[in-house]
Design a protein around this motif. Structure first.
Motif, PDB file in Angstrom:
ATOM      1  N   PRO A  22     -60.123  87.065  16.342  1.00  0.00           N
ATOM      2  CA  PRO A  22     -60.001  86.258  15.089  1.00  0.00           C
ATOM      3  C   PRO A  22     -60.839  87.021  13.801  1.00  0.00           C
ATOM      4  CG  PRO A  22     -60.505  84.850  16.698  1.00  0.00           C
ATOM      5  CD  PRO A  22     -60.456  86.014  17.330  1.00  0.00           C
ATOM      6  N   VAL A  23     -61.899  87.521  13.933  1.00  0.00           N
ATOM      7  CA  VAL A  23     -62.847  88.143  13.071  1.00  0.00           C
ATOM      8  C   VAL A  23     -61.947  89.464  12.438  1.00  0.00           C
ATOM      9  CG1 VAL A  23     -63.947  89.895  14.484  1.00  0.00           C
ATOM     10  CG2 VAL A  23     -65.007  89.132  12.324  1.00  0.00           C
ATOM     11  N   LEU A  24     -61.278  90.076  13.406  1.00  0.00           N
ATOM     12  CA  LEU A  24     -60.371  91.331  12.832  1.00  0.00           C
ATOM     13  C   LEU A  24     -59.127  90.684  11.975  1.00  0.00           C
ATOM     14  CD1 LEU A  24     -60.298  93.731  15.945  1.00  0.00           C
ATOM     15  CD2 LEU A  24     -61.694  93.922  13.812  1.00  0.00           C
ATOM     16  N   VAL A  25     -58.781  89.693  12.507  1.00  0.00           N
ATOM     17  CA  VAL A  25     -57.569  88.901  11.612  1.00  0.00           C
ATOM     18  C   VAL A  25     -58.041  88.815  10.182  1.00  0.00           C
ATOM     19  CG1 VAL A  25     -56.047  87.122  11.295  1.00  0.00           C
ATOM     20  CG2 VAL A  25     -56.251  87.876  13.541  1.00  0.00           C
ATOM     21  N   THR A  26     -59.345  88.150  10.197  1.00  0.00           N
ATOM     22  CA  THR A  26     -59.978  87.694   8.750  1.00  0.00           C
ATOM     23  C   THR A  26     -59.838  88.869   7.783  1.00  0.00           C
ATOM     24  OG1 THR A  26     -60.788  85.691   9.685  1.00  0.00           O
ATOM     25  CG2 THR A  26     -61.523  86.284   7.694  1.00  0.00           C
ATOM     26  N   LYS A  27     -60.725  89.880   8.229  1.00  0.00           N
ATOM     27  CA  LYS A  27     -61.014  91.048   7.650  1.00  0.00           C
ATOM     28  C   LYS A  27     -59.529  91.908   7.082  1.00  0.00           C
ATOM     29  CE  LYS A  27     -65.452  91.874   9.873  1.00  0.00           C
ATOM     30  NZ  LYS A  27     -66.197  93.049  10.612  1.00  0.00           N
ATOM     31  N   THR A  28     -58.704  91.783   8.058  1.00  0.00           N
ATOM     32  CA  THR A  28     -57.308  92.425   7.816  1.00  0.00           C
ATOM     33  C   THR A  28     -56.837  91.692   6.641  1.00  0.00           C
ATOM     34  OG1 THR A  28     -57.062  93.300  10.121  1.00  0.00           O
ATOM     35  CG2 THR A  28     -55.304  93.258   8.458  1.00  0.00           C
ATOM     36  N   PHE A  29     -56.803  90.277   7.006  1.00  0.00           N
ATOM     37  CA  PHE A  29     -55.909  89.624   5.706  1.00  0.00           C
ATOM     38  C   PHE A  29     -56.686  89.722   4.454  1.00  0.00           C
ATOM     39  CE2 PHE A  29     -53.209  86.085   4.829  1.00  0.00           C
ATOM     40  CZ  PHE A  29     -54.176  85.467   3.699  1.00  0.00           C
ATOM     41  N   SER A  30     -58.022  89.661   4.545  1.00  0.00           N
ATOM     42  CA  SER A  30     -58.827  89.725   3.289  1.00  0.00           C
ATOM     43  C   SER A  30     -58.613  91.070   2.564  1.00  0.00           C
ATOM     44  CB  SER A  30     -60.296  89.579   3.673  1.00  0.00           C
ATOM     45  OG  SER A  30     -60.492  88.120   4.004  1.00  0.00           O
ATOM     46  N   SER A  31     -58.552  91.987   3.286  1.00  0.00           N
ATOM     47  CA  SER A  31     -58.530  93.502   2.858  1.00  0.00           C
ATOM     48  C   SER A  31     -57.062  93.772   1.947  1.00  0.00           C
ATOM     49  CB  SER A  31     -59.002  94.509   3.949  1.00  0.00           C
ATOM     50  OG  SER A  31     -57.749  94.526   4.730  1.00  0.00           O
ATOM     51  N   VAL A  36     -53.760  92.528  -6.781  1.00  0.00           N
ATOM     52  CA  VAL A  36     -52.538  92.314  -7.011  1.00  0.00           C
ATOM     53  C   VAL A  36     -51.394  93.453  -6.394  1.00  0.00           C
ATOM     54  CG1 VAL A  36     -50.619  91.785  -8.692  1.00  0.00           C
ATOM     55  CG2 VAL A  36     -53.149  91.026  -9.011  1.00  0.00           C
ATOM     56  N   GLY A  37     -51.893  94.506  -6.445  1.00  0.00           N
ATOM     57  CA  GLY A  37     -51.229  95.580  -5.893  1.00  0.00           C
ATOM     58  C   GLY A  37     -50.517  95.416  -4.495  1.00  0.00           C
ATOM     59  N   ALA A  38     -51.612  94.924  -3.638  1.00  0.00           N
ATOM     60  CA  ALA A  38     -51.191  94.657  -2.110  1.00  0.00           C
ATOM     61  C   ALA A  38     -50.041  93.829  -2.196  1.00  0.00           C
ATOM     62  CB  ALA A  38     -52.375  93.997  -1.557  1.00  0.00           C
ATOM     63  N   LEU A  39     -49.739  92.820  -3.198  1.00  0.00           N
ATOM     64  CA  LEU A  39     -48.426  92.209  -2.990  1.00  0.00           C
ATOM     65  C   LEU A  39     -47.295  92.595  -3.185  1.00  0.00           C
ATOM     66  CD1 LEU A  39     -50.283  88.875  -4.940  1.00  0.00           C
ATOM     67  CD2 LEU A  39     -50.103  89.350  -2.435  1.00  0.00           C
ATOM     68  N   TRP A  40     -47.264  93.539  -4.168  1.00  0.00           N
ATOM     69  CA  TRP A  40     -45.912  94.261  -4.773  1.00  0.00           C
ATOM     70  C   TRP A  40     -44.881  94.560  -3.579  1.00  0.00           C
ATOM     71  CZ3 TRP A  40     -44.356  92.849  -9.175  1.00  0.00           C
ATOM     72  CH2 TRP A  40     -44.921  92.502 -10.001  1.00  0.00           C
ATOM     73  N   PRO A  41     -45.333  95.084  -2.654  1.00  0.00           N
ATOM     74  CA  PRO A  41     -44.049  95.528  -1.559  1.00  0.00           C
ATOM     75  C   PRO A  41     -43.589  94.526  -1.053  1.00  0.00           C
ATOM     76  CG  PRO A  41     -46.150  96.768  -1.083  1.00  0.00           C
ATOM     77  CD  PRO A  41     -46.720  95.795  -2.065  1.00  0.00           C
ATOM     78  N   GLY A  42     -44.420  93.405  -0.546  1.00  0.00           N
ATOM     79  CA  GLY A  42     -43.534  92.137  -0.288  1.00  0.00           C
ATOM     80  C   GLY A  42     -42.741  91.465  -1.210  1.00  0.00           C
ATOM     81  N   LEU A  43     -43.189  91.566  -2.409  1.00  0.00           N
ATOM     82  CA  LEU A  43     -42.598  90.809  -3.624  1.00  0.00           C
ATOM     83  C   LEU A  43     -41.233  91.413  -3.807  1.00  0.00           C
ATOM     84  CD1 LEU A  43     -45.285  89.628  -5.967  1.00  0.00           C
ATOM     85  CD2 LEU A  43     -44.246  88.119  -4.283  1.00  0.00           C
ATOM     86  N   ALA A  85     -47.061  96.626   5.152  1.00  0.00           N
ATOM     87  CA  ALA A  85     -47.538  96.414   3.624  1.00  0.00           C
ATOM     88  C   ALA A  85     -46.798  95.183   3.066  1.00  0.00           C
ATOM     89  CB  ALA A  85     -47.431  97.706   3.144  1.00  0.00           C
ATOM     90  N   THR A  86     -45.587  94.876   3.735  1.00  0.00           N
ATOM     91  CA  THR A  86     -44.882  93.888   2.798  1.00  0.00           C
ATOM     92  C   THR A  86     -45.486  92.458   3.394  1.00  0.00           C
ATOM     93  OG1 THR A  86     -43.323  93.495   4.755  1.00  0.00           O
ATOM     94  CG2 THR A  86     -42.679  95.184   2.981  1.00  0.00           C
ATOM     95  N   ARG A  87     -46.181  92.488   4.379  1.00  0.00           N
ATOM     96  CA  ARG A  87     -46.638  90.948   4.820  1.00  0.00           C
ATOM     97  C   ARG A  87     -47.276  90.300   3.817  1.00  0.00           C
ATOM     98  NH1 ARG A  87     -44.576  90.384   9.805  1.00  0.00           N
ATOM     99  NH2 ARG A  87     -44.039  92.670  11.018  1.00  0.00           N
ATOM    100  N   PRO A  88     -48.361  90.772   3.094  1.00  0.00           N
ATOM    101  CA  PRO A  88     -49.252  89.805   2.271  1.00  0.00           C
ATOM    102  C   PRO A  88     -48.318  89.459   1.037  1.00  0.00           C
ATOM    103  CG  PRO A  88     -50.573  91.942   3.005  1.00  0.00           C
ATOM    104  CD  PRO A  88     -48.933  92.232   3.361  1.00  0.00           C
ATOM    105  N   GLY A  89     -47.662  90.214   0.597  1.00  0.00           N
ATOM    106  CA  GLY A  89     -46.507  89.726  -0.658  1.00  0.00           C
ATOM    107  C   GLY A  89     -45.666  88.747  -0.183  1.00  0.00           C
ATOM    108  N   ILE A  90     -45.070  88.782   1.142  1.00  0.00           N
ATOM    109  CA  ILE A  90     -43.999  87.756   1.692  1.00  0.00           C
ATOM    110  C   ILE A  90     -44.962  86.448   1.982  1.00  0.00           C
ATOM    111  CG2 ILE A  90     -42.739  87.141   3.661  1.00  0.00           C
ATOM    112  CD1 ILE A  90     -42.031  90.161   3.715  1.00  0.00           C
ATOM    113  N   ALA A  91     -46.163  86.536   2.610  1.00  0.00           N
ATOM    114  CA  ALA A  91     -46.890  85.400   2.758  1.00  0.00           C
ATOM    115  C   ALA A  91     -47.215  84.878   1.357  1.00  0.00           C
ATOM    116  CB  ALA A  91     -47.991  85.689   3.314  1.00  0.00           C
TER     117      ALA A  91
END
Length: 358
Positions: A22-31, A36-43, A85-91
């Motif tokens: 779980p700690v790795l999930v949290t860090k990965t999600f946060s990073s 805003v740039g992290a969202l663009w591939p998913g969007l 890379a698309t997952r944060p924007g899709i979420a």
């Protein structure tokens, strides 16, 4: 199970983290969410999927943009090696686009439209929605269908199809696959009702007004309602759409009522409780109020309607992206049986109430 959207991205990232800690999930999600740039591939992927869903709906009118979008999401989410890379924007799209889309949905109806139907039709609509919802829940319990899936099917079939499913899923305890299953059932059985209703009406010798009221009171999606009433002429379509939108008005109190039940259930179990009334539901009511005072020009209302479709299609693509086909197939037979019973129930209530009360 999980509650709402907040764990969607986490649940997907968990599978990709070494050891699944779980700690790795949290860090990965946060990073991944930083900037805003992290969202663009998913969007970008979400926007492309919405465009494709519009094309598909144009080529196959029986398939709504929302249905096409959720199917595309399921396909994309199950493609091996889909870019991480698309997952944060899709979420992000799952949560934000849906809520804004539901708010704008309120601009499509006004209180005066509903009251103009007459007291008999309003009572009929209340009976159709209430009895279909409760009846579907009861049938689901007898069939041992998971509660979350039963609530979503009951909401979609009693109110307004995929839009209602998308609004309700944020407050009820459910699986990702339950959302996609419910939307699929809306498509299948709404299409059956859309094709069967004109033939039934013709055999019974019903008037255009009666056909419009029954179609609006019993068919699932707005597009399906229009198609079902079209053979009876423009007057039937006009009545059908207003009756259908009067069912949409009940989306806010329905979501609020279920949210209150969920608060009580989760509170007793020590779990996190949803809000009494989600802010986007309050926004929906405000939008209805704005439309009711008739201060917005037609061009704004038309634009709002188109934007609502785009936003909800994007949200449902993102929801479908989180679905796993194996889990979806597990619920298939029971969901199909529940949807069939719910369709028969709402159709019977539509005929009975509209012909006796309207």
């Amino acid at each position: 199970m999980h509650f709402g959207y907040d764990v969607l991205c986490r649940s997907r990232l968990l599978r990709g983290c070494p050891g699944g800690e779980p700690v790795l999930v949290t860090k990965t999600f946060s990073s991944q969410q930083s900037g805003v740039g992290a969202l663009w591939p998913g969007l970008v992927v979400t926007g492309a999927a919405v465009a494709v869903s519009l094309v598909v709906s144009g080529l196959v009118p029986a398939v709504s943009e929302l249905t096409a979008a959720v199917v595309l999401g399921i396909v994309a989410g199950n493609v091996p090696g889909f870019p991480e890379a698309t997952r944060p924007g899709i979420a992000w799209a799952t949560k934000k686009l849906l809520r804004v889309g539901v708010v704008l949905l309120g601009l499509q109806l006004s209180v005066s439209q509903v009251l103009g139907l007459g007291a008999g039709t309003v009572v009929a609509v209340l009976l159709i929605v209430g009895l279909t919802f409760l009846g579907t829940l009861l049938i689901g319990r007898l069939m041992r269908v998971p509660r979350g899936l039963s609530v979503l099917v009951a909401t979609g079939f009693s109110i307004c199809g995929a839009s209602a499913v998308a609004a309700m899923e944020s407050v009820v305890e459910r699986e990702d696959e339950d959302v996609a299953t419910s939307v699929a059932m809306v498509t299948v059985f709404g299409t059956i009702a859309m094709l069967a209703l004109p033939a039934m009406a013709a055999g019974m010798g019903l008037s255009a007004d009666e056909i419009g009221r029954i179609a609006g009171g019993s068919v699932h999606e707005v597009a399906q309602v229009v198609a079902a009433a079209s053979p009876a002429g423009g007057a039937a379509v006009a009545v059908a759409v207003v009756v259908k939108l009067s069912r949409v008005v009940l989306l806010a109190p329905m979501v609020t009522a279920v949210s209150l039940v969920e608060r009580r259930r989760r509170g007793a179990a020590g779990g996190e409780r949803p809000p009494v009334m989600p802010l986007f539901v309050l926004g929906f009511l405000v939008a209805v109020a704005v439309r009711s005072v008739d201060v917005l020009p037609v061009v704004v209302l038309d634009g709002g309607k188109q934007l609502t479709t785009l936003l909800l299609a994007g949200a449902l693509f993102a929801l479908g992206f989180g679905v796993r086909v194996k889990a979806l197939l597990r619920n298939g037979p029971k969901a199909f049986a529940l949807a069939a019973c719910s369709t028969l129930l709402v159709t019977a209530l539509g005929f009975a109430t509209m012909l006796s009360l309207a």
